[in-house]
Scaffold this motif. Structure first.
Motif, mmCIF file in Angstrom:
data_model
loop_
_atom_site.group_PDB
_atom_site.id
_atom_site.type_symbol
_atom_site.label_atom_id
_atom_site.label_comp_id
_atom_site.label_asym_id
_atom_site.label_seq_id
_atom_site.Cartn_x
_atom_site.Cartn_y
_atom_site.Cartn_z
ATOM 1 N N ARG A 44 0.833 -1.207 0.000
ATOM 2 C CA ARG A 44 0.000 0.000 0.000
ATOM 3 C C ARG A 44 0.868 1.259 0.000
ATOM 4 O O ARG A 44 0.589 2.220 -0.714
ATOM 5 C CB ARG A 44 -0.922 -0.022 1.210
ATOM 6 C CG ARG A 44 -2.021 0.975 1.134
ATOM 7 C CD ARG A 44 -3.121 0.592 2.121
ATOM 8 N NE ARG A 44 -4.282 1.382 1.946
ATOM 9 C CZ ARG A 44 -5.206 1.180 1.024
ATOM 10 N NH1 ARG A 44 -5.064 0.199 0.186
ATOM 11 N NH2 ARG A 44 -6.254 1.948 0.938
ATOM 12 N N CYS A 90 -10.029 -8.455 -10.070
ATOM 13 C CA CYS A 90 -10.286 -8.049 -8.686
ATOM 14 C C CYS A 90 -11.786 -7.991 -8.400
ATOM 15 O O CYS A 90 -12.231 -8.372 -7.322
ATOM 16 C CB CYS A 90 -9.636 -6.695 -8.428
ATOM 17 S SG CYS A 90 -9.730 -6.138 -6.724
ATOM 18 N N LEU A 98 -7.197 -6.199 -3.673
ATOM 19 C CA LEU A 98 -6.454 -4.993 -4.018
ATOM 20 C C LEU A 98 -4.952 -5.204 -3.853
ATOM 21 O O LEU A 98 -4.160 -4.745 -4.681
ATOM 22 C CB LEU A 98 -6.922 -3.824 -3.149
ATOM 23 C CG LEU A 98 -6.213 -2.494 -3.387
ATOM 24 C CD1 LEU A 98 -6.450 -2.019 -4.818
ATOM 25 C CD2 LEU A 98 -6.681 -1.463 -2.390
ATOM 26 N N THR A 101 -3.669 -7.209 -6.732
ATOM 27 C CA THR A 101 -3.757 -6.394 -7.945
ATOM 28 C C THR A 101 -2.592 -5.426 -8.019
ATOM 29 O O THR A 101 -1.959 -5.271 -9.068
ATOM 30 C CB THR A 101 -5.095 -5.635 -7.976
ATOM 31 O OG1 THR A 101 -6.163 -6.585 -7.930
ATOM 32 C CG2 THR A 101 -5.222 -4.785 -9.219
#
Length: 111
Positions: A44, A90, A98, A101
């Motif tokens: 992230r 997804c 996520l 992905t």
């Protein structure tokens, strides 16, 4: 013909990337340094901060008027196709997430 100097230049650019990828893989799978939750946080961070800042740094240092437009169009099209496939995966697959992905997109769009 590829010369030894050309080969050396390619290797000096590519080897550090693969060493980092192997160390990252080993730190999760073999040595158990990072947990899957920590990997999700790292992914992230990379997606939200590192990649945009690196992209800005790279783009701001280039003269866009001297770049090959066909190359830019092909690269953009490739990234859009991969993104569309991963977004569909997804949304439609129960195994799509996520985090995966982001990871697969990052790996598939490496130079």
């Amino acid at each position: 013909m590829i010369t030894a100097g050309d080969f050396y230049n390619v290797m000096t650019a590519v080897v550090p990337l693969y060493v980092a990828m192997i160390l990252a893989y080993g730190s999760v799978k073999w040595w158990k340094i990072f947990t899957p939750l920590q990997c999700s946080g790292i992914n992230r961070f990379v997606a939200l901060f590192a990649v945009p800042l690196l992209s800005f740094h790279f783009i701001s240092g280039n003269n866009l008027y001297k770049m090959n437009l066909r190359f830019i169009a092909a690269d953009t099209l490739q990234k859009l196709m991969v993104f569309a496939l991963l977004a569909a995966w997804c949304r439609l697959s129960p195994r799509g997430s996520l985090e995966w992905t982001i990871t697969i997109f990052s790996l598939s769009t490496l130079p």
